[in-house]
Design an enzyme around this catalytic site. Structure first.
Site: not given
Length: 380
Positions: A28, A110, A131, A133, A168, A255, A279, A282
């Site tokens: 990960y 995050s 940060q 989301y 992923r 960002k 990112h 990713r």
């Protein structure tokens, strides 16, 4: 500045981290999306940047201190936001926040990591950045912004490069979830990493601490996945940024910027900075590296908005290359997590000290006295 001389290179830390933590956690951290093309391109193209030393220049000292948003940091780099940090090593975000505060560099929390806004503020005396989301519901957005403001966060970072979660394959194969799926394969991997397993047992199962107040109790794995997808399905745009700019009295950074058009929009909306980022490779395997658009963006807009960069930056020389290309500040994510996974509670201090030492050596080697002067040493 002292570091553990057994691990003088970032690759040493990466190799030790791979040996110490379960495969699902390492993959990960280490992986990108799809075929990892952009993950590899990021660092490779940063390392195509070359500096030209000026050996006969007058040189008295090299100073790393850098002013950013009214605060003078001791180095021109910071700790980038990383999700699920406590899964990779117990209390990882706490370790990094403490180290960042002690070394006077920025720590960015995050939304989806394993420490709360309030705890980050406590450990950094109100200096942690947050940060966001962007949630689908304005109610959640407003409450998290209020919490960040109450915690004294000086900078709000708006993430714009996750309109959809990246594809992923390694995480899919590993059944990555919070908590990890207890498949036979994952159980065997955990049993093979006794220190990680013991420390996780002692510290308790990691959780999305910032999101905990908004999560229904007792979610199973499928319900948790649906909650995350439903909660963060909101694409960032001008209509969503404008009310945040009205609400937030501190600095705002966008960002995930990868083009001139988004930079111009950020300036138009009155934002204070951008982080050129993809990112960490990713999200979009078909995208370009971060260093590629940086030079043009910095040259064209650097006098209108603070231009920073992350993704692909691993070492002190990489920081130097990034600054020489036009960034005023660099952020690193994986490097710090490799170090914490490798060295536990000493990992944050080690990584920062190592990066400072590496960067100082580059500055002295090329005869750069201030980090703001790195552009003079860029190969044209």
């Amino acid at each position: 500045m002292s570091f553990d001389t057994r691990y003088p290179a970032i690759e040493d830390l990466r190799n030790r981290a791979r040996r110490k933590i379960p495969r699902f956690a390492f993959e990960y951290l280490d992986g990108g999306c799809n075929e990892d093309v952009n993950l590899d391109r990021n660092t490779r193209e940063i390392r195509d940047v070359q500096l030209i030393p000026r050996y006969l220049s007058k040189h008295t000292m090299s100073e790393m201190k850098t002013e950013l948003f009214g605060h003078t940091y001791d180095a021109p780099f910071g700790i980038a936001p990383v999700g699920l940090q406590g899964l990779m090593w117990p209390k990882a975000p706490e370790i990094l926040a403490k180290a960042a505060h002690e070394h006077n560099i920025p720590f960015v929390l995050s939304t989806v990591t394993t420490m709360s806004i309030e705890r980050a503020s406590e450990l950094t005396e109100g200096k942690a950045w947050f940060q966001l989301y962007h949630p689908a519901e304005n109610r959640l957005r407003d409450d998290m912004i209020r919490r960040a403001e109450a915690a004294g966060c000086p900078v709000l970072v708006l993430l714009c490069d996750v309109p959809t979660f990246g594809f992923r394959p390694r995480d899919i194969r590993n059944g990555l979830a919070m908590p990890p799926k207890m498949t036979l394969s994952n159980i065997l991997r955990i049993m093979g990493k006794p220190e990680w397993a013991l420390r996780t047992l002692i510290n308790g199962q990691p959780n999305f601490e910032t999101l905990r107040p908004y999560m229904p109790k007792g979610l199973d794995l499928k319900q948790l996945g649906k909650f995350m997808n439903d909660t963060f399905s909101g694409r960032l745009n001008e209509e969503k940024i404008a009310p945040i700019r009205d609400m937030w009295k501190g600095k705002i950074v966008l960002k995930g910027v990868a083009c001139e058009e988004d930079t111009e929009q950020a300036i138009k909306l009155g934002l204070d900075g951008i982080i050129v980022s993809n990112h960490g490779g990713r999200q979009l395997d078909a995208g370009q590296s971060t260093i590629k658009p940086l030079k043009t963006i910095a040259e064209k807009y650097g006098d209108q908005i603070k231009v920073m960069m992350d993704s692909g930056v691993r070492s002190g020389p990489d920081i130097a290359r990034t600054l020489a290309t036009g960034a005023s500040f660099a952020f690193l994510g994986r490097t710090f997590m490799y170090s914490v996974a490798a060295l536990g509670s000493k990992g944050g201090d080690h990584a920062i000290s190592l990066l400072k030492t590496q960067l100082q050596q580059v500055m002295e080697q090329v005869c750069c006295e201030r980090v703001q002067d790195f552009g003079r040493f860029l190969e044209r």
